[in-house]
Write a protein that holds these residues in place. Structure first.
Motif, PDB file in Angstrom:
ATOM      1  N   PRO A 216      61.149 -41.912  27.020  1.00 27.02           N
ATOM      2  CA  PRO A 216      62.232 -41.139  27.821  1.00 27.02           C
ATOM      3  C   PRO A 216      62.283 -41.730  29.318  1.00 27.02           C
ATOM      4  CG  PRO A 216      60.232 -40.200  26.775  1.00 27.02           C
ATOM      5  CD  PRO A 216      60.035 -41.624  26.342  1.00 27.02           C
ATOM      6  N   LEU A 217      63.470 -41.263  29.696  1.00 26.15           N
ATOM      7  CA  LEU A 217      63.723 -41.402  30.975  1.00 26.15           C
ATOM      8  C   LEU A 217      62.898 -40.449  31.986  1.00 26.15           C
ATOM      9  CD1 LEU A 217      67.604 -41.903  30.971  1.00 26.15           C
ATOM     10  CD2 LEU A 217      65.754 -43.517  30.811  1.00 26.15           C
ATOM     11  N   GLU A 238      77.365 -40.467  22.858  1.00 26.67           N
ATOM     12  CA  GLU A 238      76.254 -39.366  22.878  1.00 26.67           C
ATOM     13  C   GLU A 238      75.350 -39.319  24.060  1.00 26.67           C
ATOM     14  OE1 GLU A 238      73.735 -39.865  19.503  1.00 26.67           O
ATOM     15  OE2 GLU A 238      72.309 -41.142  20.266  1.00 26.67           O
ATOM     16  N   THR A 239      74.974 -38.370  24.626  1.00 26.21           N
ATOM     17  CA  THR A 239      74.160 -38.158  25.668  1.00 26.21           C
ATOM     18  C   THR A 239      72.800 -38.280  25.417  1.00 26.21           C
ATOM     19  OG1 THR A 239      75.618 -36.460  26.804  1.00 26.21           O
ATOM     20  CG2 THR A 239      73.328 -36.618  27.921  1.00 26.21           C
ATOM     21  N   ARG A 240      72.164 -39.153  26.131  1.00 23.81           N
ATOM     22  CA  ARG A 240      70.653 -39.667  25.738  1.00 23.81           C
ATOM     23  C   ARG A 240      69.673 -39.272  27.047  1.00 23.81           C
ATOM     24  NH1 ARG A 240      70.571 -44.943  22.043  1.00 23.81           N
ATOM     25  NH2 ARG A 240      71.327 -44.121  20.073  1.00 23.81           N
ATOM     26  N   ASP A 241      68.502 -39.128  26.594  1.00 22.88           N
ATOM     27  CA  ASP A 241      67.574 -38.989  27.760  1.00 22.88           C
ATOM     28  C   ASP A 241      66.433 -40.019  27.508  1.00 22.88           C
ATOM     29  OD1 ASP A 241      66.223 -37.703  25.735  1.00 22.88           O
ATOM     30  OD2 ASP A 241      65.581 -36.010  26.493  1.00 22.88           O
ATOM     31  N   TYR A 242      66.707 -40.981  26.842  1.00 21.82           N
ATOM     32  CA  TYR A 242      65.709 -42.028  26.547  1.00 21.82           C
ATOM     33  C   TYR A 242      66.442 -43.275  26.141  1.00 21.82           C
ATOM     34  CZ  TYR A 242      67.465 -41.769  21.497  1.00 21.82           C
ATOM     35  OH  TYR A 242      68.285 -41.752  20.323  1.00 21.82           O
ATOM     36  N   ILE A 243      65.573 -44.397  26.176  1.00 18.11           N
ATOM     37  CA  ILE A 243      65.991 -45.809  25.697  1.00 18.11           C
ATOM     38  C   ILE A 243      65.255 -46.077  24.502  1.00 18.11           C
ATOM     39  CG2 ILE A 243      64.488 -47.083  27.342  1.00 18.11           C
ATOM     40  CD1 ILE A 243      66.867 -49.100  27.441  1.00 18.11           C
TER      41      ILE A 243
END
Length: 988
Positions: A216-217, A238-243
């Motif tokens: 997670p960011l 897509e919108t992501r809150d992680y890598i």
């Protein structure tokens, strides 16, 4: 006393070997009649070793060169010896102690354990020496060397000063700044708890898993993640809150220092420089790490993002060093999760500050392994169990990447995993304090020596391996956390000062120079008992005035580093160490530099390159002028031998069954430069028949009152003049082949000469000559020719030739000291050569025609001369009795070819054989047509295979060459069959 009917190899080999050694036949300088020296250093086998087929191959080739030079009068030394083999020997003795239920080495202590190893070495460490004797290796056993000779722990009677050479070199290179102590990533064996070399690592393909997790960011930050196809079209947005990352080793995530992406990967451009969270660990102390850009990640592999765990992966280590990422060690020396160091909360806080760019200094005490995860103990847990726990915790928290059905995305795939070749456990990249050689400072002379031709590597293809390794060389880890070996000659003082010295007295002198001559120095050995758990290696004994910060030390201890040197370090000094260096010995002056090193391709960089570097760095001379690199002995199908495949061939079993000479001749005949021999028992059996052939030829000579030991005769009969010329021809060819390291050409040439020219043709041609005017010269010629056979075969087949030499004449010396022949082309009688070789070719043509046409072996045919020039007719007339007897034909008659006859051609003449009355032409035609159809079908199959680009691209070079050879043979057969069918058709 008449010869036995057959050669009893088992009885003769032991007796002859004892006679050689009793006579000192292999001592350095034995049989020397010239000033030139010839020196070969044996690649020292491990003291724990036993003879395997690779040893047999390697030592046979060395022995051929050594015996050849010794017989030519060179002052020859073949230096024997064994390597002390640190890990292997320690393992053998510890296993023995366990089997006997004796106290462990830790319980009895270092000195007592090393004493046990020396006892084992004296009782059992000479196995391979005796096995090399069985092979016939002519080493100077009186000079047998050992890489631990001269060590302080060595018992009385263990001669040599190799230890002095090793310690002297360490001290010298240390003082020059070439040897240093530092912390780097090394291969670590958790079973033996020591660093090991790349050579001791065996990479195996094993079933594995690739887990995909979300990082997670930090702070819940998001970004727009976009994937595009090759044409630039958006395939996912897509919108992501992680890598996401993929890993085969989830347990190492706890030590991550960063996540790396490629700088040109547009998917992650918005988040480079930001922080993300490692998805495991106590939530209130979850660590954050930076997302960095580096060239290492492959955008097309997996997610394109790579976690960087610099203390547990060699590739990650390079990324971490380049980008200033801290290295967090997670495991102890046994491969379990660390239980030492700072508490997790304190460690995580330090690591978080480092992730934000703060300078946190030395992080060796930082332990990022939580005491427990979800109520289960993690510190002290084995790495495999820790992996299962980490995966379980991350999955339960919902941070595993999922597939279309919502299940955790885990790939089942084959992975390459490193194993200790002796321990059998998975090797762990480990960040430890070790001793290193800064090889970049000494590598260039070794490169120049080969590039400028002062040392040649043959075949030349292996120079690429040599140059590639040296030109991309890394620091060499030379310390091992063992008790058996040369102990590092460094002592540590209370302020961390290093005192490198050849002995404790010199270390004390250096310490006094540092601390003051009025300080009492006490030496303690092995203050650090556990390698890898590096506490301060010194002890303050007393101070004046007490207190933790004394104003003046009055008595202190210096303690010796407990580690030992890598065995490759000591064996890297093999050429000079075995000859008495650092003393200025007569042997060193006479036999160094050495001449030829015969070795396998697998240790070019581990041993050959290191010997080059170290000898050039210490004595500024190349250790040898030629390195001959032989192939790997494979089974008869070309597969690599391994115990798991069950295709390992024991050379001692082959020697027991067929004799050492047959094995040696087999291996030599297969030693084509740049090729891997393919060996099976049937090959050795074939060369045992060769031993029998020359034995029987000698018995035939004995029965005809032939004796050896005489001078070369000057015969009048054509046959005798011919065989002397053929002997001269093979002598020149053999010397040329051996000088060029074409061992197979030497062996196969001698085989063809001895079996074909001597034992077959000359023996047959000589039979009628023993009753007539040429009897005496024939006996003298045959005795001399057989002597030459024994002499030239001796380097390859020493036992049977030595036996025959002793049985066939009164000799001044053993054959091992026989004089190698030096005659040349002047002995070739061109007229005799032309005449007898014409006779042989005619007989062979007649025999071939008879066999091709199915003529019964007992049938005697007429020989019709249809055409012949004057020279040919003279040869035919002079040798008619031989031709009639050996080709099974009647006396030659002039005539013309007619019905029922087949043609036979010879240079300068044409012949016809009437066979119509002795064969069924129709049946023979059917047989030949059937054979032609089969050969044609087989040839077409091989042609299709060779025409397949995939086969040519993927098959080994020797497989392709073998296939081409089979096709060429089939094409020859097809041509002969077609010619025979034409002949049969013409008969009708």
């Amino acid at each position: 006393m008449s010869m036995e009917k057959s050669f009893d190899a088992k009885a003769a080999e032991a007796r002859i070997s004892a006679e050689w050694e009793k006579a000192g036949a292999f001592a350095a300088g034995a049989n020397a009649s010239r000033d030139e020296t010839f020196t070969v250093m044996i690649p020292p086998p491990n003291v724990t070793g036993s003879l395997h087929i690779g040893h047999a191959f390697n030592n046979t080739l060395q022995d051929i060169l050594v015996r050849w030079h010794r017989m030519r009068g060179f002052d020859t030394l073949w230096q024997p010896g064994q390597d002390h083999a640190g890990i292997a020997t320690q393992m053998v003795v510890e296993r023995q102690m366990m089997e006997r239920q004796e106290p462990s080495r830790q319980e009895i202590g270092r000195d007592a354990f090393v004493e046990k190893i020396w006892t084992w070495k004296q009782e059992s460490g000479g196995t391979i020496i005796n096995q090399l004797r069985r092979l016939g290796a002519s080493l100077d056993w009186s000079r047998n060397a050992f890489t631990m000779s001269g060590a302080p722990s060595a018992p009385a009677g263990e001669e040599g000063n190799f230890h002095d050479a090793v310690i002297r070199v360490f001290v010298e290179l240390y003082n020059k700044g070439i040897i240093y102590r530092g912390k780097r990533l090394v291969n670590w064996d958790p079973r033996f708890e020591t660093a090991i070399s790349d050579l001791e690592v065996e990479n195996r393909e094993v079933p594995g898993h690739m887990w995909h997790f979300k990082y997670p960011l930090a702070g819940g930050e998001t970004y727009e993640y976009v994937e595009r196809d090759e044409d630039g079209n958006v395939t996912l947005r897509e919108t992501r809150d992680y890598i996401s990352i993929a890993t085969t080793r989830p347990e190492t995530m706890l030590g991550d220092g960063a996540v790396a992406v490629h700088p040109d990967d547009p998917r992650y451009a918005p988040i480079i420089g930001k922080l993300c969270e490692i998805p495991v660990g106590p939530k209130e102390h979850r660590r954050q790490i930076p997302i960095i850009a580096d060239e290492y990640p492959d955008p097309d592999f997996g997610s394109g993002a790579v976690k960087i765990t610099g203390a547990h992966d060699f590739n990650d280590y390079g990324v971490a060093i380049r980008n200033g990422i801290p290295l967090y060690a997670l495991m102890d020396t046994r491969g379990a999760m660390r239980a030492d160091g700072l508490p997790y909360e304190e460690s995580a806080a330090i690591a978080t500050r480092a992730a934000k760019g703060e300078d946190v200094g030395d992080v060796s005490a930082v332990n990022l392994v939580p005491e427990e995860l979800n109520g289960k103990k993690l510190r002290g847990l084995d790495r495999k169990d820790a992996r299962e726990l980490v995966v379980k915790v991350i999955t339960e928290e919902g941070l595993a990447v999922t597939d279309a059905e919502g299940a955790p995305f885990v790939e089942n795939k084959k992975i390459m995993q490193p194993f200790g070749d002796r321990s059998g456990v998975v090797i762990e990249p480990m960040l430890t304090d070790q001793w290193f050689v800064d090889t970049k400072k000494i590598v260039q002379p070794a490169i120049d020596a080969v590039r400028e031709g002062r040392t040649k590597i043959l075949p030349e293809q292996h120079q690429k391996v040599y140059f590639h390794w040296l030109e991309n060389i890394e620091p060499w880890t030379i310390s091992r956390q063992l008790w058996w070996g040369h102990q590092i000659p460094v002592w540590y003082g209370p302020d961390g000062k290093e005192f490198c010295a050849p002995n404790a007295d010199e270390a004390i002198r250096l310490a006094k120079a540092h601390y003051g001559n009025d300080v009492e120095i006490v030496v303690t050995d092995d203050a650090i008992e556990q390698a890898g758990a590096r506490t301060e290696p010194f002890q303050l004994i007393s101070t004046e005035g007490g207190g933790s910060t004394p104003e003046r030390l009055t008595k202190l201890s210096i303690s010796r580093d407990p580690d030992v040197l890598d065995t490759w370090f000591s064996s890297g000094l093999w050429p000079i160490g075995t000859l008495g260096w650092p003393e200025d010995t007569e042997a060193l002056r006479k036999y160094f530099p050495t001449d030829v090193l015969v070795t396998g391709f697998d240790i070019i960089f581990f041993w050959v390159a290191r010997m080059m570097m170290m000898q050039l760095a210490i004595v500024e001379k190349e250790p040898f002028h030629t390195v001959y690199v032989h192939g790997l002995v494979r089974d008869e199908k070309g597969a690599k031998m391994s115990k798991s495949k069950g295709n390992v061939i024991d050379p001692l079993t082959l020697i027991d069954e067929y004799g050492a000479d047959a094995l040696r001749m087999t291996l030599t005949s297969m030693a084509a430069m740049g090729r891997d021999p393919k060996l099976g028992p049937r090959h050795v059996e074939g060369f045992r028949n060769f031993v029998t052939k020359i034995w029987n030829a000698t018995r035939f000579a004995e029965m005809n009152e032939v004796r050896g030991g005489g001078d070369r005769p000057d015969p009048r009969h054509t046959v005798n003049r011919w065989i002397i010329g053929e002997t001269a021809r093979i002598r020149m060819a053999t010397d040329e082949a051996l000088a060029s390291y074409r061992f197979n050409d030497a062996a196969n040439g001698l085989y063809s000469f001895v079996w074909g020219k001597v034992c077959d043709w000359y023996v047959e041609f000589s039979k009628p000559l023993f009753d007539g005017e040429h009897a005496d010269e024939t006996r003298a010629t045959m005795g001399w020719v057989l002597d030459q056979c024994y002499l030239m075969l001796h380097p390859i087949m020493p036992f049977v030739t030595e036996e025959l030499w002793s049985l066939t004449g009164e000799r001044d010396d053993m054959l091992a000291h026989g004089d190698w022949p030096e005659y040349g082309a002047g002995l070739i009688d061109t007229d005799a050569d032309r005449e007898i070789n014409w006779v042989i070719s005619l007989i062979e043509e007649i025999r071939s025609a008879r066999a091709q046409m199915g003529v019964p072996a007992g049938a005697r045919l007429d020989l019709v001369v249809t055409e012949a020039d004057a020279t040919t007719r003279a040869a035919l007339t002079a040798n008619a009795p031989l031709i009639q007897r050996l080709a099974r034909v009647n006396a030659p008659q002039d005539g013309v070819a007619g019905k029922g006859m087949i043609a036979v051609a010879a240079q300068g003449a044409s012949f016809a054989l009437p066979i119509g009355d002795v064969i069924d032409a129709a049946a023979e035609t059917a047989r030949l047509e059937k054979s032609l159809a089969k050969s044609g079908k087989d040839a077409d199959g091989l042609r299709r295979r060779l025409g397949n680009p995939k086969f040519v691209q993927n098959a080994d070079a020797d497989v392709i060459e073998e296939t081409r050879g089979k096709l060429a043979t089939l094409d020859d057969d097809i041509a002969r069959l077609r010619a025979a069918l034409v002949q049969l058709e013409a008969m009708r």
